[in-house]
Design an enzyme around this catalytic site. Structure first.
Site, mmCIF file in Angstrom:
data_model
loop_
_atom_site.group_PDB
_atom_site.id
_atom_site.type_symbol
_atom_site.label_atom_id
_atom_site.label_comp_id
_atom_site.label_asym_id
_atom_site.label_seq_id
_atom_site.Cartn_x
_atom_site.Cartn_y
_atom_site.Cartn_z
ATOM 1 N N CYS A 18 -15.837 16.092 39.583
ATOM 2 C CA CYS A 18 -16.915 14.968 39.702
ATOM 3 C C CYS A 18 -17.031 14.319 41.158
ATOM 4 C CB CYS A 18 -16.847 14.092 38.675
ATOM 5 S SG CYS A 18 -18.481 13.096 38.306
ATOM 6 N N ASP A 62 -13.130 5.949 35.233
ATOM 7 C CA ASP A 62 -14.281 4.785 34.620
ATOM 8 C C ASP A 62 -13.831 3.540 34.150
ATOM 9 O OD1 ASP A 62 -16.147 7.692 34.936
ATOM 10 O OD2 ASP A 62 -17.424 5.915 35.161
#
Lengths: 306, 306, 306, 306, 306, 306
Positions: free
Chosen positions: E129, E198
């Site tokens: 990512c 996250d």
């Protein structure tokens, strides 16, 4: 009179009082009673009475850290108080006893509130043996309107799983009973495992009813979350000093009443589940990795190590 | 008269006859009796009787590969014989039946002879449930003068482990009984695990009494050898064709007689131990990896696949 | 005179002084001597001398956290003192040096007391290389009257295991020597593994003599407890900042003196054992999971991170 | 004269002849010599001589399946021949001996040809101890122009790894020597492990020099392919019958010549690597899973089981 | 005016603002703007405005602990201030906002400085990512003159890996792109894995982009270090209380725009990587085991738990 | 005319013909056409034509064992026939070609029949990429009235999972599509995994579309059965001889069409799933352990090894 202490100690050692929580409560109450009836005439004599009671109670059972921590805390409150009259000291025993019990009850409620969030609609939970904190957690989830079901093992040799089953059914929770050795056959239908605890160690391991560590192994192999529910006051400070957690070996007649004469038995009451098998410990501080138990207890109950 | 077949089938389905070996023997004897009493007037009628018996016996129990293979073999001998008179055919049933039984007995003796070599002085063996082949293996080692001891589980719900314990004690073998869920607590004292088998599959897996696969998991985690003792005729050819081995679910009353009304039960009689948990299969061909079972059966009992 | 420092630094870099503990003691003594003989005329000059000594000593060996922490602590005591005269400052060096050494000795005694409880009658312990703290732990258990035995590896290339063997035999402990590569063959006879440590990192890993991580792997596979004995002052604060623990590569002649000319060598002196292989770290704070080392050091020796 | 046999047997038992292949060759040659010098007057006497020689040779070493299979095959050729004269029988011994040796040599060449394909440019290979078949494989790859390098362990206690290192350097192969306990430190630089074998069992396990099973464990943990190179004639048929592969325990002086008096030793010469650690067995039939060894030997050398 | 808050909340919920850091910054700026434009006339009204904004912003996205912690901290600074005038309170919002942002930026720089030390010459790094902190870490290593290369996954469905690839190439770092499912094929060429995060939980687990937990599994199986880069302020305090970290399920059109009508989709945006797969968390406090995150946050940001 | 062969070979090498089965069929048809149009005047010339065609076709693609085995078999039928006239030989090509194709089709039907039994009501199946045999298996289960659902990955880079999804939906099977990296997030809802195969090796490993080995790893970690569906004729005999299975590396543009100039790519088309990850291989002989593939192929298609 120390006689009442001896009686409680006897009832504990004869298993007439069982379960970490019940044993601790009985010991606390005995201390309160002792302090009410004491004939001590000064602080030192009062403390000596308490120390004698401590020795007696501690020898009733090999490993009961919750009771040990309770007694230690009550005595420490007396020791560090400025009070000198027996009346005042007796009040301190009483108030610290009820404070300890309240803290214990609060912990249980917090654990139930935290743990019940892990249960979702359609969850299938597996539990083992009988733990009042686990029951509280499950009935809390039920109160919250969650629609879930529970598998529980029968828990040989004393069938405490049947008590669990009865209590859950009474609360209206869908419950299925299995023999202990069927856990691996039904594990793939399980969403999470929740069990209680008798003691926790400085290495982050958990002592609980025989069979717990096998379920933990099965759960890990099947990648199912395995949670332990435990008040932090079940931490055993002796384990820091290298002492092994003692595992009680109970009477063979629990296993087979009319066994043939030459047959030998091994009947350990508890086993040890190592930290790497435990997804999380649900305690009054939240859900934590077992690896940090020692530090969390240090932060929250520093007096345990004194 | 097919009536005798029906009676045997009933006794099998009601668990009055139990154990893969006993069930197979009963079915074989019923076939022999049928062939003696038959009213068939020609080979076709004779065969039709046998086929009817086969259907009846096979429906008595979900999975009994040994019985299935026995019946298949006896009928195949009749089919391929040149004999035409009922007398001759009946003789063939009788002779092939006794040949099958002899082969079965020989296999058991070979397995005991091979397996007993794995037991050394001071060995500590763990077994589960009750298997006459395992008993034979252990008593053979005892006859050979080896000084070893055995742990056996009680094997809930039907306590077959007690039968094992009694037989071993009777033979003078030092024996210790434990509850099923105590296996992980004593595994480090064990040198090897030996269990029986109800069926073996084309993937190399073993079906045996509930609890077996848990012991296999515990043994593997503790790096203890886990041996399965099995006649190759317990191979279930249906598994090659993708059929799942059926696991019988028995009556809840086996687990708890006077259970509360709303309590649900799961009571599987067997479980599956996958090949990667099995150190070796001790069969009449020697000690082999479970991965090669399909090929060994192919080499030795090719008729099973016909 | 910084000359004495240079001499000590040389002796350390030439391996004439070996072992984390001995190296630290030598460095501490050198600092004390320096402060006694210093020609500094004010605090700043005195500190400059100490800093020069620090730089010299630190460059003598790639990774010696115990020595680094010792020097850092002594200097920090000087820095934060109110003293201004050389005499006073020199006393501070002396007193903080002896305080550090006492703390180190106390830690060793506590570790021996804690760790010896893990040894029971009939225990079989495996150790690797030579660690004075492990020896202390074992002889303590021996003093306590425990009847146990020890396996030790020879520990190639420098055969430090022979030193261990000699010391244990001298203390009357039953001792068996094996080559390093025989560990997996005898592991099933072992009850627990205890090894020392050269450094511990913020991730909870342990640096110790080459071969340690292999024994840890073997122990884990066989489910044998693997304990590391370590003073917390061996914590290397540089690892927090992302620095890799340096692994010294020693001279090939240690491995094969008259090797053929074109043969290449790799001779790392240490290896890293990751936290998941370590049952517990036995330190002066008790037996703890390696995962919490960083927090425990933070709680107990916060100055290390300054 | 059986005297020559006795001499060979002695030299084998005193380790003057070493290595599965060399031992087998010596025994074969002794049989040939015996048959040339025999004073037998008929087939039975001739066979009796051979049987006596067999007994003598077999007792020289606990486990040497290659020698055992060689002798069994030569005798079986005599037994099943129609020849009756000593001259003819002696010729049969000679021809079957050279046939066996040729087959053995062919197997080695095939294995080297197959195994060398696993080595690619820039491959880094790890090997342990000294195996002439592994050396052949590596030098074959070198002949084929592949540019690779080899790590080899020193292989305590007898340093056979130095022999390997010398032979590889002589062939111009880039070679690095490490102590046995450094394998886990360098394993991430390795592309594949190739080792020899002393015996293979019906369960698919491999017996090889002490330390092999540790390297296999390390390789598996690091996900590196671990190949065993073995002629199928090293299969030990006794393992089928449940016999444990015997592990020779050698003299302590190999480990430490002038050891202190009370020090005990364990010096096993071999260890067992179980099938689940072996990527593939490179044999004369190709690269196969160790799980199918029993069936492959059955297909190719059925006489072994007679 | 709360209108500006609503706009920001909408842009967050419509994914127009993405990434934990960007979302937090937007929310902080909105709070500052709100406090500048507020029409509140006293502290209570001022606080009520902030609480309304908090509610609105928190409902914009299921899980954004960084934003939640930022808002909580700013409001807590207002609450505990002595200030009463709107002007003063508004200044407090502004100053605490910029303090929070500075702390966040400092954390990022510290993490980059620490993490870049893990990269050595010739290292091969894998990332997944797009994480601005990981990019910072890699470009820092590049600035330091290290010669390394990076593999990055394309990261379906939104191809954020392409953004990563572009930024790395722009910085002159050798970069290779692969499809997500090729990770296991190239893992043996990788030296270490570094990914962002996250959210982090009290159990020590990490929530990150879908696919992260698979890479962690692959890395562990291949024994490759797997590091997570995370500011400690991404700790989600709700997880302590038993709340599950919510996993957002995004629109199917991200996966396949013109899919057949009856096709169902599952498109989770994140997954959970459990602590046992994480080598270390690189945070502003150093490299720590994920197991101690809860305690480290407790020590450093105690206000999070208030 | 060899020109038609060259055209087919080109179409195969340009991926205009794809899938092991389609490639084999095209090659077989090309051989038939060649034999019909040949200008050979005797058996030797006829065979030379076939050999030339074989060389051409084999070079069109690195690894296509099914095609290789097909060609080998057809040629071997010609070689061993007694026929001498071109007409007769051409007939043999034709008949053996159709026999091979029929066998292939029969295998597919058998596999579908066997495999569909593994699917039960309410089963949730995961598949990867597109395999006509897997589709056949699933639609067979659907025909049998089973009520199950399928998850399929999109299968980057070429999205073959979309083809699978379309075909399943068309058959009325409930189907859910996910990105490749979401497999670990949904695996706990899966009951079994079924994938196809491009080639199988002598070690028992399976070559299939990139991503397969990752799913196998995920499935094993979550204890979900992972089945491979494969005709035994996909066995690659070259792997016996030590050849590595070749993994084709395809064009980067498949991954990212307009990628930045300096970006590197790795785009392997297949990966290898090792035998220990495979629950069972569903082939025309039944469900077998991958470990016995070599022996099963030996028993059933011995000509492959000629």
């Amino acid at each position: 009179m120390v006689e009442s202490i001896r009686q409680i100690a006897n009832r504990i050692s004869q298993l007439k009082i069982q379960g970490a929580r019940n044993v601790a409560i009985a010991a606390i109450e005995a201390l309160v009673k002792l302090s009410e009836e004491t004939k001590a005439e000064n602080k030192q004599e009062f403390l000596d009475d308490l120390f004698r009671a401590q020795t007696m109670l501690l020898s009733s059972r090999e490993t009961e850290p919750l009771m040990r921590n309770a007694i230690k805390w009550i005595i420490s409150q007396v020791e560090k108080s400025d009070g000198e009259t027996i009346n005042v000291l007796s009040k301190i025993v009483e108030s610290s006893a009820s404070q300890f019990l309240k803290n214990l009850e609060d912990s249980k409620m917090k654990i139930a509130a935290i743990g019940s969030k892990r249960i979702k609609n359609n969850s299938v939970v597996l539990t083992h043996c009988h733990s009042s904190t686990v029951i509280k957690l499950l009935t809390t989830a039920n109160r919250e309107g969650k629609n879930f079901e529970v598998f529980c093992t029968e828990t040989r040799p004393l069938f405490q799983g049947r008590i669990t089953a009865k209590e859950l059914i009474k609360d209206g929770i869908k419950t299925t009973l299995i023999v202990d050795s069927a856990v691996r056959s039904i594990i793939k239908e399980i969403d999470l495992v929740i069990v209680g605890s008798d003691a926790i160690t400085s290495e982050g391991n958990v002592i609980n009813k025989i069979g717990t560590s096998t379920i933990a192994l099965i759960a890990r192999e099947a990648r199912k979350p395995f949670y332990v529910v435990s008040e932090l006051l079940k931490f055993d400070p002796a384990t820091i000093c290298g002492n092994y957690e003692k595992i009680e070996e109970r009477d063979p007649s629990e296993v087979w009443k009319d066994a043939p004469k030459n047959l030998l038995f091994r009947n350990p009451a508890f086993d040890i589940t190592r930290r790497e098998f435990i997804h999380g410990v649900i305690c009054e501080e939240g859900i934590i990795p077992p690896h940090s138990i020692f530090e969390v207890v240090n932060r929250k109950y520093e007096w345990i190590f004194k």
